[in-house]
Design an enzyme around this catalytic site. Structure first.
Site, PDB file in Angstrom:
ATOM      1  N   ILE A  94       0.842  -1.203   0.000  1.00 50.10           N
ATOM      2  CA  ILE A  94       0.000   0.000   0.000  1.00 50.10           C
ATOM      3  C   ILE A  94       0.876   1.252   0.000  1.00 50.10           C
ATOM      4  CG2 ILE A  94      -1.919   1.211   1.117  1.00 50.10           C
ATOM      5  CD1 ILE A  94      -2.712  -1.651   0.473  1.00 50.10           C
ATOM      6  N   SER A 128       0.447  14.345   1.534  1.00 49.19           N
ATOM      7  CA  SER A 128       0.730  15.681   0.995  1.00 49.19           C
ATOM      8  C   SER A 128       2.190  16.064   1.208  1.00 49.19           C
ATOM      9  CB  SER A 128      -0.196  16.718   1.619  1.00 49.19           C
ATOM     10  OG  SER A 128       0.030  16.799   3.003  1.00 49.19           O
ATOM     11  N   GLU A 151     -10.151   7.757   4.242  1.00 45.77           N
ATOM     12  CA  GLU A 151      -8.859   7.821   4.943  1.00 45.77           C
ATOM     13  C   GLU A 151      -9.071   7.717   6.461  1.00 45.77           C
ATOM     14  OE1 GLU A 151      -6.974  11.540   4.139  1.00 45.77           O
ATOM     15  OE2 GLU A 151      -5.132  11.040   5.199  1.00 45.77           O
ATOM     16  N   GLY A 177     -11.357   5.948  19.532  1.00 45.96           N
ATOM     17  CA  GLY A 177     -11.514   6.923  18.461  1.00 45.96           C
ATOM     18  C   GLY A 177     -10.152   7.367  17.947  1.00 45.96           C
ATOM     19  N   VAL A 178     -10.127   7.933  16.762  1.00 48.37           N
ATOM     20  CA  VAL A 178      -8.843   8.373  16.200  1.00 48.37           C
ATOM     21  C   VAL A 178      -8.941   9.805  15.674  1.00 48.37           C
ATOM     22  CG1 VAL A 178      -8.194   6.024  15.525  1.00 48.37           C
ATOM     23  CG2 VAL A 178      -9.327   7.481  13.853  1.00 48.37           C
ATOM     24  N   GLY A 185      -0.612  16.806   6.937  1.00 52.00           N
ATOM     25  CA  GLY A 185      -0.147  18.117   6.523  1.00 52.00           C
ATOM     26  C   GLY A 185      -1.285  18.924   5.905  1.00 52.00           C
ATOM     27  N   VAL A 204      -7.146  16.934   8.269  1.00 54.08           N
ATOM     28  CA  VAL A 204      -7.214  16.257   9.568  1.00 54.08           C
ATOM     29  C   VAL A 204      -8.505  15.449   9.589  1.00 54.08           C
ATOM     30  CG1 VAL A 204      -8.208  18.338  10.684  1.00 54.08           C
ATOM     31  CG2 VAL A 204      -7.197  16.531  12.091  1.00 54.08           C
TER      32      VAL A 204
HETATM   33  O1  LIG Z   1       3.038   6.004   8.104  1.00 51.97           O
HETATM   34  C1  LIG Z   1       3.378   6.969   8.781  1.00 51.97           C
HETATM   35  N1  LIG Z   1       4.228   6.819   9.804  1.00 51.97           N
HETATM   36  C2  LIG Z   1       4.620   7.843  10.568  1.00 51.97           C
HETATM   37  N2  LIG Z   1       4.202   9.092  10.393  1.00 51.97           N
HETATM   38  C3  LIG Z   1       3.341   9.325   9.397  1.00 51.97           C
HETATM   39  C4  LIG Z   1       2.897   8.306   8.549  1.00 51.97           C
HETATM   40  N3  LIG Z   1       2.051   8.835   7.664  1.00 51.97           N
HETATM   41  C5  LIG Z   1       1.984  10.146   7.952  1.00 51.97           C
HETATM   42  N4  LIG Z   1       2.752  10.444   8.994  1.00 51.97           N
HETATM   43  C6  LIG Z   1       2.893  11.762   9.629  1.00 51.97           C
HETATM   44  O2  LIG Z   1       1.961  12.677   9.062  1.00 51.97           O
HETATM   45  C7  LIG Z   1       2.629  13.836   8.653  1.00 51.97           C
HETATM   46  C8  LIG Z   1       2.045  14.483   7.425  1.00 51.97           C
HETATM   47  O3  LIG Z   1       1.060  13.743   6.841  1.00 51.97           O
HETATM   48  P1  LIG Z   1       0.855  13.595   5.275  1.00 51.97           P
HETATM   49  O4  LIG Z   1       2.005  14.024   4.477  1.00 51.97           O
HETATM   50  O5  LIG Z   1       0.418  12.185   5.122  1.00 51.97           O
HETATM   51  O6  LIG Z   1      -0.323  14.611   5.033  1.00 51.97           O
HETATM   52  P2  LIG Z   1      -1.804  14.330   4.578  1.00 51.97           P
HETATM   53  O7  LIG Z   1      -2.265  13.148   5.357  1.00 51.97           O
HETATM   54  O8  LIG Z   1      -2.572  15.565   4.967  1.00 51.97           O
HETATM   55  O9  LIG Z   1      -1.766  14.091   3.121  1.00 51.97           O
HETATM   56  C9  LIG Z   1       4.031  13.385   8.373  1.00 51.97           C
HETATM   57  O10 LIG Z   1       4.930  14.404   8.540  1.00 51.97           O
HETATM   58  C10 LIG Z   1       4.238  12.345   9.425  1.00 51.97           C
HETATM   59  O11 LIG Z   1       4.562  12.951  10.635  1.00 51.97           O
HETATM   60 CA   LIG Z   2      -1.489  11.162   6.050  1.00 50.14          CA
END
Ligand SMILES: O=c1[nH]cnc2c1ncn2[C@@H]1O[C@H](COP(=O)(O)OP(=O)(O)O)[C@@H](O)[C@H]1O
Ligand SMILES: [Ca+2]
Length: 540
Positions: A142, A147, A263, A287-288, A293, A296
């Site tokens: 996967i 972002s 998501e 809950g989560v 970035g 949320v």
């Molecule tokens: O699989 C993971 N392991 C650890 N941290 C993660 C993982 N996926 C996302 N993160 C955390 O989420 C932050 C930013 O999330 P992402 O780039 O996925 O943005 P988005 O979910 O808004 O697209 C990353 O800097 C990291 O801290």
């Molecule tokens: Ca993410």
């Protein structure tokens, strides 16, 4: 939504009364093999055990060991005497048998010894599953096209859908920066940024299982914010990359922009799967919150009664409640994703409030520009310096907490229903940037997978960060990355405001910040791709 999104039903069409007519009935007496597992529309364990792929590896390997041994001995003796090979074998058959038996026994002992030959035993387990044995292994690859970066997770499940180790870990996890959305005008380059992850992920799947192993690419807020055309071009380039370079199985719709609710629900499945709370009453699940970035998400299970009173979603938004069958139980999952309210996007929202002038959230002494989503925002401290109270006001303004759209229900922010609370929201597992920033701010140990904190801890750290000057940053917050320093007051104030004023948590409520979740002896990334993998292998 992926086509095999099978146990999950959006209630878009009937948001007020969650119809169950189109759902599979809860399976009460399905085959005992699947009775206590996550349930799927197409039970799959038996289908994986394809017949005729392999003969027993045990007999194979023993046969070959014996024949090599026998071959050597035969060759040596033939030099010294003038009798036929078969005569010699016949004459020395007793001796040969005597030598062969200990060789076979020693080989067996080596094969069965724990630790010393783990890889051999793993191999055996894999082969016997292909032959129709009970050790069916299913892999899933996967990609999390986030972002701020791209990541790949490879998982391996046994026939009970329990995670089993690949090498020493329960998943292969690799990541790189930037994400796909960093190449908005160059789809090919964007797709190619995944090559190294793809190659390593594919190499971790046994050769013969690759064509059966599903690969998915889920893009989140970065591509969501990029707009349909640009993101579709990038996804198309990713599809071509997979077709040209990989032997993994791509289902239709394997490469998509995940909608935010999807998501969020995958994240909920991931955490509750790892905590082994799936199958328990909804009030015993956790809950989560996942602070990315760009967006949320919050998700938690609610009662059927609350689900029935769910308000109609805002125009263009997903419905608030999804119905899912997991481990024999039906859950009503409240889930909502807020685009533009991930941490990096929220910085832009907060800087927009001050519209090109100084901003009370920027650390004292900083004067610069913040770039996000191809735009630049003035990021300059007030002459009087940062201020926690004023920054709070700006953050509340950016969050639209007191939005007039919220009239007939309890809202989080921006006119969004809060889900009604309840037992499924009692224990909150809060991931991604909440963990990372708490670690940088120094009130969470980054080497630990989880930490128990209160929203008030973010406010306390914010008080420090909003009172410091740029020059003091390194000594006061040694773990903060340099690029984050000017925004530390902003980030911490935003995080506190989001939890307390947005999601309605009490400042004193304990929450679990989570990077990884322990699963047996090992820990697994607390990220949505595991939920997607479970869905993908469930339909095999
Ligand atoms: O699989 C993971 N392991 C650890 N941290 C993660 C993982 N996926 C996302 N993160 C955390 O989420 C932050 C930013 O999330 P992402 O780039 O996925 O943005 P988005 O979910 O808004 O697209 C990353 O800097 C990291 O801290
Ligand atoms: Ca993410």
């Amino acid at each position: 939504m992926p086509p095999n999104d099978i146990r999950e039903h959006k209630s878009n069409s009937k948001p007020h009364s969650q119809s169950t007519a189109d759902l599979d009935p809860p399976q009460t007496s399905a085959s005992s093999a699947t009775a206590n597992k996550i349930r799927y529309r197409s039970p799959s364990a038996s289908e994986l055990l394809e017949s005729g792929l392999a003969t027993s590896p045990t007999s194979d390997s023993h046969q070959s060991l014996l024949s090599i041994d026998g071959g050597k001995m035969t060759a040596k003796r033939a030099i010294g005497r003038h009798e036929s090979l078969s005569d010699k074998i016949h004459r020395h058959r007793g001796l040969l048998l005597l030598i062969s038996i200990p060789v076979v026994l020693i080989t067996l002992v080596i094969l069965l010894m724990p630790g010393a030959s783990t890889s051999v035993i793993e191999e055996y387990a894999l082969k016997s599953s292909e032959g129709g044995g009970s050790n069916s292994r299913k892999y899933a690859v996967i990609f999390d096209a986030g972002s701020s970066g791209s990541r790949v997770h490879v998982y391996c499940f046994d026939e009970n859908l329990d995670l089993v180790p690949l090498e020493n870990e329960l998943e292969l996890f690799l990541q790189l920066k930037p994400g796909l959305s960093a190449y908005p005008n160059d789809p090919r380059q964007s797709a190619n940024s995944l090559v190294s992850l793809l190659d390593k992920a594919e190499a971790s799947v046994p050769h013969e299982l690759r064509p059966k192993t599903p690969v998915r690419v889920g893009a989140t807020a970065g591509l969501r914010a990029l707009g349909h055309k640009a993101s579709e071009n990038i996804l198309q380039a990713v599809r071509e990359l997979l077709k040209d370079r990989s032997r993994l199985k791509t289902e239709a719709n394997a490469v998509t922009v995940l909608d935010g609710a999807q998501e969020g629900s995958y994240q909920w499945v991931t955490i509750n799967y790892l905590l082994k709370t799936l199958g328990k009453p909804y009030s015993e699940t956790v809950g989560v919150v996942d602070l990315g970035g760009g967006s949320v998400q919050m998700a938690y299970a609610i009662s059927e009664e609350d689900a029935a009173t769910a308000p109609k979603p805002l125009q263009g938004e997903d419905s608030y409640v999804r119905e899912m069958y997991l481990k024999g139980r039906k859950y009503f999952l409240y889930v909502h994703s807020y685009l533009h309210y991930g941490l990096l996007a929220a910085r832009a929202e907060i800087l927009k409030v001050s519209e090109g002038s100084n901003n009370p959230c920027i650390v004292t002494g900083y004067d610069g520009t913040y770039k996000y989503g191809g735009k630049a925002f003035k990021a300059a401290a007030s002459s009087s310096g940062a201020s926690l109270d004023e920054c709070r006001r700006v953050a509340l303004n950016a969050l639209k907490v007191n939005d007039s759209v919220c009239t007939h229900m309890k809202c989080t922010f921006g006119g969004v229903w809060n889900g009604g609370g309840g037992g499924g929201q009692k224990n909150m597992f809060v991931a991604s940037f909440f963990f990372d920033r708490a670690a940088e701010a120094g009130f969470v140990d980054p080497t630990q997978p989880v930490a128990t904190v209160r929203p008030a801890d973010f406010e306390e750290a914010a008080t420090q960060a909003c009172n410091m000057k740029m020059g003091e940053g390194k000594s006061k917050f040694p773990r903060v990355e340099e690029d984050n320093l000017p925004y530390l007051c902003l980030d911490l104030v935003y995080q506190y405001t989001l939890l307390v004023d947005g999601f309605g948590l009490k400042p004193s409520q304990t929450i679990t910040l989570v990077k990884k979740v322990k699963y047996g002896e090992r820990a697994v990334e607390a990220a949505w791709p595991l939920g997607s993998a479970i869905e993908a292998v469930s339909s095999l």
